[in-house]
Write an enzyme that holds these catalytic residues in place. Structure first.
Site, PDB file in Angstrom:
ATOM      1  N   LYS A 159       5.518 -12.354 -18.171  1.00 50.19           N
ATOM      2  CA  LYS A 159       5.176 -11.025 -18.651  1.00 50.19           C
ATOM      3  C   LYS A 159       3.821 -11.040 -19.365  1.00 50.19           C
ATOM      4  O   LYS A 159       2.997 -10.150 -19.160  1.00 50.19           O
ATOM      5  CB  LYS A 159       6.255 -10.500 -19.619  1.00 50.19           C
ATOM      6  CG  LYS A 159       7.543 -10.097 -18.959  1.00 50.19           C
ATOM      7  CD  LYS A 159       7.455  -8.784 -18.221  1.00 50.19           C
ATOM      8  CE  LYS A 159       7.440  -8.854 -16.750  1.00 50.19           C
ATOM      9  NZ  LYS A 159       8.058  -9.796 -15.947  1.00 50.19           N
ATOM     10  N   GLU A 180       0.956 -11.589 -16.807  1.00 50.66           N
ATOM     11  CA  GLU A 180       0.819 -10.469 -15.877  1.00 50.66           C
ATOM     12  C   GLU A 180      -0.007  -9.333 -16.463  1.00 50.66           C
ATOM     13  O   GLU A 180      -0.869  -8.776 -15.771  1.00 50.66           O
ATOM     14  CB  GLU A 180       2.204  -9.908 -15.510  1.00 50.66           C
ATOM     15  CG  GLU A 180       2.957 -10.674 -14.447  1.00 50.66           C
ATOM     16  CD  GLU A 180       4.288 -10.022 -14.129  1.00 50.66           C
ATOM     17  OE1 GLU A 180       4.633  -9.941 -12.952  1.00 50.66           O
ATOM     18  OE2 GLU A 180       4.997  -9.592 -15.067  1.00 50.66           O
ATOM     19  N   GLU A 201      10.182 -16.205 -18.007  1.00 44.86           N
ATOM     20  CA  GLU A 201       9.970 -14.765 -17.891  1.00 44.86           C
ATOM     21  C   GLU A 201       9.045 -14.252 -18.985  1.00 44.86           C
ATOM     22  O   GLU A 201       8.184 -13.398 -18.731  1.00 44.86           O
ATOM     23  CB  GLU A 201      11.320 -14.044 -17.935  1.00 44.86           C
ATOM     24  CG  GLU A 201      11.241 -12.530 -17.869  1.00 44.86           C
ATOM     25  CD  GLU A 201      10.629 -12.005 -16.586  1.00 44.86           C
ATOM     26  OE1 GLU A 201      10.327 -10.796 -16.538  1.00 44.86           O
ATOM     27  OE2 GLU A 201      10.436 -12.786 -15.627  1.00 44.86           O
ATOM     28  N   ASN A 237       0.282   0.484   6.632  1.00 49.26           N
ATOM     29  CA  ASN A 237       0.693  -0.590   5.731  1.00 49.26           C
ATOM     30  C   ASN A 237       1.073  -1.787   6.591  1.00 49.26           C
ATOM     31  O   ASN A 237       1.834  -1.636   7.548  1.00 49.26           O
ATOM     32  CB  ASN A 237       1.918  -0.192   4.903  1.00 49.26           C
ATOM     33  CG  ASN A 237       1.580   0.758   3.786  1.00 49.26           C
ATOM     34  OD1 ASN A 237       0.415   1.034   3.528  1.00 49.26           O
ATOM     35  ND2 ASN A 237       2.593   1.285   3.125  1.00 49.26           N
ATOM     36  N   GLY A 238       0.592  -2.949   6.250  1.00 47.65           N
ATOM     37  CA  GLY A 238       0.950  -4.132   7.022  1.00 47.65           C
ATOM     38  C   GLY A 238      -0.269  -4.956   7.355  1.00 47.65           C
ATOM     39  O   GLY A 238      -1.326  -4.825   6.736  1.00 47.65           O
ATOM     40  N   CYS A 242       0.851  -1.179   0.000  1.00 45.73           N
ATOM     41  CA  CYS A 242       0.000   0.000   0.000  1.00 45.73           C
ATOM     42  C   CYS A 242       0.892   1.236   0.000  1.00 45.73           C
ATOM     43  O   CYS A 242       2.103   1.145   0.132  1.00 45.73           O
ATOM     44  CB  CYS A 242      -0.917  -0.009   1.210  1.00 45.73           C
ATOM     45  SG  CYS A 242      -1.949  -1.483   1.356  1.00 45.73           S
ATOM     46  N   HIS A 261       6.557 -34.336 -22.270  1.00 45.26           N
ATOM     47  CA  HIS A 261       6.148 -34.935 -21.006  1.00 45.26           C
ATOM     48  C   HIS A 261       4.887 -34.269 -20.455  1.00 45.26           C
ATOM     49  O   HIS A 261       4.755 -34.063 -19.251  1.00 45.26           O
ATOM     50  CB  HIS A 261       7.279 -34.851 -19.979  1.00 45.26           C
ATOM     51  CG  HIS A 261       8.484 -35.644 -20.342  1.00 45.26           C
ATOM     52  ND1 HIS A 261       8.543 -37.022 -20.236  1.00 45.26           N
ATOM     53  CD2 HIS A 261       9.683 -35.252 -20.844  1.00 45.26           C
ATOM     54  CE1 HIS A 261       9.729 -37.442 -20.631  1.00 45.26           C
ATOM     55  NE2 HIS A 261      10.441 -36.388 -21.006  1.00 45.26           N
ATOM     56  N   TRP A 273      -4.555  -1.584  -0.622  1.00 42.25           N
ATOM     57  CA  TRP A 273      -4.761  -2.858  -1.323  1.00 42.25           C
ATOM     58  C   TRP A 273      -5.516  -3.765  -0.365  1.00 42.25           C
ATOM     59  O   TRP A 273      -5.042  -4.092   0.702  1.00 42.25           O
ATOM     60  CB  TRP A 273      -3.417  -3.473  -1.702  1.00 42.25           C
ATOM     61  CG  TRP A 273      -3.555  -4.673  -2.586  1.00 42.25           C
ATOM     62  CD1 TRP A 273      -3.683  -5.971  -2.205  1.00 42.25           C
ATOM     63  CD2 TRP A 273      -3.573  -4.683  -4.011  1.00 42.25           C
ATOM     64  NE1 TRP A 273      -3.777  -6.786  -3.293  1.00 42.25           N
ATOM     65  CE2 TRP A 273      -3.714  -6.028  -4.412  1.00 42.25           C
ATOM     66  CE3 TRP A 273      -3.487  -3.688  -4.979  1.00 42.25           C
ATOM     67  CZ2 TRP A 273      -3.764  -6.401  -5.755  1.00 42.25           C
ATOM     68  CZ3 TRP A 273      -3.539  -4.066  -6.304  1.00 42.25           C
ATOM     69  CH2 TRP A 273      -3.672  -5.402  -6.682  1.00 42.25           C
ATOM     70  N   ARG A 305       2.173   1.248  -7.652  1.00 42.38           N
ATOM     71  CA  ARG A 305       2.336   0.103  -6.760  1.00 42.38           C
ATOM     72  C   ARG A 305       1.080  -0.745  -6.676  1.00 42.38           C
ATOM     73  O   ARG A 305       1.115  -1.834  -6.113  1.00 42.38           O
ATOM     74  CB  ARG A 305       2.744   0.585  -5.363  1.00 42.38           C
ATOM     75  CG  ARG A 305       4.167   1.119  -5.344  1.00 42.38           C
ATOM     76  CD  ARG A 305       4.627   1.410  -3.940  1.00 42.38           C
ATOM     77  NE  ARG A 305       6.054   1.688  -3.901  1.00 42.38           N
ATOM     78  CZ  ARG A 305       6.993   0.766  -3.778  1.00 42.38           C
ATOM     79  NH1 ARG A 305       6.660  -0.501  -3.703  1.00 42.38           N
ATOM     80  NH2 ARG A 305       8.261   1.098  -3.744  1.00 42.38           N
ATOM     81  N   LYS A 365       3.404  -3.501  -7.280  1.00 40.85           N
ATOM     82  CA  LYS A 365       4.818  -3.476  -7.625  1.00 40.85           C
ATOM     83  C   LYS A 365       5.672  -4.195  -6.596  1.00 40.85           C
ATOM     84  O   LYS A 365       6.599  -4.918  -6.952  1.00 40.85           O
ATOM     85  CB  LYS A 365       5.288  -2.028  -7.776  1.00 40.85           C
ATOM     86  CG  LYS A 365       6.716  -1.883  -8.265  1.00 40.85           C
ATOM     87  CD  LYS A 365       6.874  -2.469  -9.660  1.00 40.85           C
ATOM     88  CE  LYS A 365       8.280  -2.348 -10.181  1.00 40.85           C
ATOM     89  NZ  LYS A 365       8.459  -3.062 -11.456  1.00 40.85           N
TER      90      LYS A 365
END
Length: 670
Positions: free
Chosen positions: A546, A549, A542, A141-142, A20, A565, A115, A45, A665
């Site tokens: 991307k 996401e 990666e 935050n937390g 947050c 497989h 968030w 973020r 983020k």
């Protein structure tokens, strides 16, 4: 080392949750305007609601009409004060519109982007939260671990919750402490936090002490920005850069008290939660305002992809030495050593270590996987790469001679930080690779490497990944020299090849138009498969990450040999398959066989190979080309087309590229 924390396993718990945003202000300007600008800088973020609270003077006539103050004031002199709060589910722009006609006089305030964890993203659950009498407000935050026990205790005392959040409990807790025995806000915060189990970065204001701002930290970042007779508290430096470049960082278990004196001057004091005064160095931010602006680019992500050639140059600048200053860069000759100041005293321990353990999450984990190949191939150094979130909980076997490398763009990733703390408790040498100066990982490691990638605003990491690869490659090459697994001639040639990478990457990025046209064809695909071998297996991971996401297309990365497989069952005419197949790969012929297997099942093939290789043209729908370089450097060139492909597909699907849904983020608390 007395500064090194020694913790048992229960003490290394750091809580994982999306980051947050906090901004707080005390100074001569209108607090709301300063804080809204700061919140806008923190939007990258990720968040789902926002709010702002300011301490404002109550006109004498209004105070008389409303009767006596409901909260005992510390002093009867001066005007009465109240706390005004405006909150909104949605974007900061919604909050700015909603608060346009209010909170226009206060010069002390707190603000937040949230968030959701406890409770849905609603106006009621947005921060700031207030005490039941409205005399105190808090942002947080937390996460409060003993949330249920505290809530039950407060409800037994008659407190009623106006939200579903754990943060509101802290406001009631501070208020309850003061109700039992009046005390200054600073002391009430200190006593209340002694009852809180979990992680927090908080800021608190009170109508009783209208010229006071209190902040505290445990497990969630908080810094103090020091301006011209004004102070800002924030969870991220980007929120304060418009006002000041001078900052100091709070460590866990510390609090800061910012006050305005009767003369109007502002002061601050940093203390431990045990009320021990501290003297803290003030640092100068290297961050520039233009670094966190999009410029002419449509999105931050595209800007950051295109910045990568300069990022590679910055990550290598001053770290590769040449015997001859003239001509050596162009010829690739004369490069004879690697200089990494943050590791200079640790090379003997690194070279002698029985193994290196890399811990990271997400994109940083993929960089670590490539680092494993680099360390084993170039330095013949045993290396293990672990998801930090798994490593910290699986009772790993560690010895004092092991070296742990923690990789994190932000330097605040909770699981990576907890894994680092676990290794430190075992006596391991702990090193960090991160992008943020002054971050928790930078402060808690014995040494490390800064990426110098500049701020990365897009949630999906791009340029930080490339800078991480540069750092890992330099470490591997230096260890190859120290362990004598690379001859001086090999080291010189490899470093010369690295110095050529920025210009080669510029050539890759010139193909944006080709990637754009390809994205038009595949933008409606529901699934993608990414395949690679050796160094390029993590690149495949990666590329898949991307795409999923930011475009929300299901994508998976696999070692190419694993296709038969299981994943081969998924391949049909609707399944695009991306295969990273440079001829420099020792298994190139096997990759060609993989392409033939996909074609035999009707799949569409997108290949990445060198610009002079045309063998794949007839077998693939699209071929993305990169310049030739050493095999261990090829990931730095091959990843860029995958980043561009993900970006263009997401943009064409009208996704929020810079702030994808459900993502943030930094993941700083559990």
């Amino acid at each position: 080392d007395s500064a090194r924390p020694t913790r048992d396993r229960s003490a290394t718990r750091v809580h994982r949750r999306a980051m947050c945003g906090i901004v707080a202000y005390l100074g001569p300007s209108t607090a709301k305007d300063v804080m809204l600008a700061g919140l806008a800088r923190l939007e990258y973020r990720g968040y789902d609601s926002a709010g702002v609270a300011c301490v404002e003077a109550v006109p004498p006539a209004a105070a008389s009409a409303n009767g006596p103050p409901s909260v005992k004031r510390r002093s009867s002199s001066g005007p009465s004060h109240t706390i005004g709060v405006v909150k909104a589910a949605g974007k900061v722009s919604v909050l700015a519109s909603r608060s346009s006609s209010s909170l226009n006089t206060g010069t002390v305030g707190i603000a937040h982007t949230r968030w959701a964890t406890h409770g849905a993203p609603t106006d009621a659950n947005a921060h700031p939260h207030t005490s039941s009498d409205g005399g105190l407000a808090i942002v947080h935050n937390g996460i409060v671990e003993n949330f249920v026990a505290l809530r039950e205790e407060l409800q037994r005392k008659g407190y009623r919750m106006a939200s579903e959040t754990d943060t509101e409990l802290i406001a009631h807790l501070i208020s309850d402490v003061r109700k039992q025995k009046w005390m200054p806000l600073e002391e009430a915060v200190r006593q209340a936090l002694s009852q809180v189990q979990g992680a927090y970065g908080i800021c608190v204001i009170s109508s009783e002490e209208p010229d006071l701002l209190v902040g505290a930290r445990k497990g969630s970042p908080l810094l103090l920005g020091i301006g011209e007779d004004e102070y800002l508290l924030a969870s991220d430096a980007s929120a304060v850069i418009e006002r000041t470049r001078r900052v100091t960082y709070l460590n866990d278990g510390e609090m800061v008290v910012v006050a305005r004196t009767p003369s109007g001057a502002c002061t601050y004091e940093i203390k431990t939660l045990e009320n021990i005064k501290l003297c803290r160095e003030v640092e100068e931010l290297q961050l520039k305002l233009e670094d966190i602006q999009k410029g002419s680019f449509k999105h931050f992500m595209l800007k950051e992809i295109c910045e990568q050639p300069e990022v590679l140059e910055n990550a290598m600048r001053g770290r590769v030495t040449n015997r001859h200053s003239a001509g050596s860069r162009e010829s690739g000759s004369g490069c004879n050593d690697v200089l990494l100041g943050g590791l200079s005293e640790h090379w003997p321990a690194l070279a002698a270590a029985p193994r290196i353990i890399v811990v990271a999450c997400g994109t940083s984990h993929h960089a670590g996987l490539i680092g494993e190949y680099l360390l084993e191939n170039l330095a013949r150094m045993p290396c293990e790469v672990e998801y930090a979130s798994e490593f910290r909980y699986r009772n790993p076997i560690l010895c004092r001679e092991d070296v742990l490398i923690a990789i994190s763009q932000s330097g605040e990733t909770a699981d990576t930080l907890a894994a680092l703390q676990l290794a430190r408790a075992a006596g391991c040498l702990c090193l960090g690779i991160c992008n943020t100066v002054g971050s928790s990982i930078a402060r808690e490691t014995d040494g490390g490497v800064y990426l110098h990638a500049g701020p990365e605003i897009g949630v999906a990491s791009t340029k930080a990944f490339s800078a991480q690869l540069v750092a890992l490659t330099l470490i591997a090459l230096k260890l190859g020299k120290e362990r004598e697994t690379l001859s001086p001639e090999e080291l010189s040639a490899n470093l010369g090849a690295m110095l050529a990478l920025p210009d080669q990457l510029r050539c890759v990025l010139e193909q944006k138009g080709t990637v754009y046209e390809m994205a038009k064809v595949f933008k409606y695909a529901s699934n993608f498969l990414f395949l690679g071998r050796g160094y390029h297996y993590p690149v495949a991971l990666e590329g898949a990450l991307k795409l999923k996401e930011i475009s929300y297309i299901h994508a998976e990365g696999y070692p190419a040999a694993e296709m038969k497989h299981g994943p081969i069952a998924l391949i049909d005419q609707f399944m695009p398959v991306v295969i990273i197949a440079p001829t420099s790969d020792p298994n190139y012929r096997k990759l060609v066989s993989n392409i033939e297997e996909v074609r035999a099942r009707g799949g569409s093939v997108i290949a990445i190979t060198e610009e002079d290789n045309h063998e794949l043209d007839a077998q693939c729908e699209y071929v993305m080309r990169v310049p030739s370089t050493a095999d261990f450097l090829m990931p730095l060139l091959c990843v860029a087309p995958l980043q561009l492909m993900a970006y263009y597909i997401a943009d064409m699907r009208q996704c929020n590229v810079d702030q994808p849904r459900n993502l943030a983020k930094s993941v700083t608390v559990e």
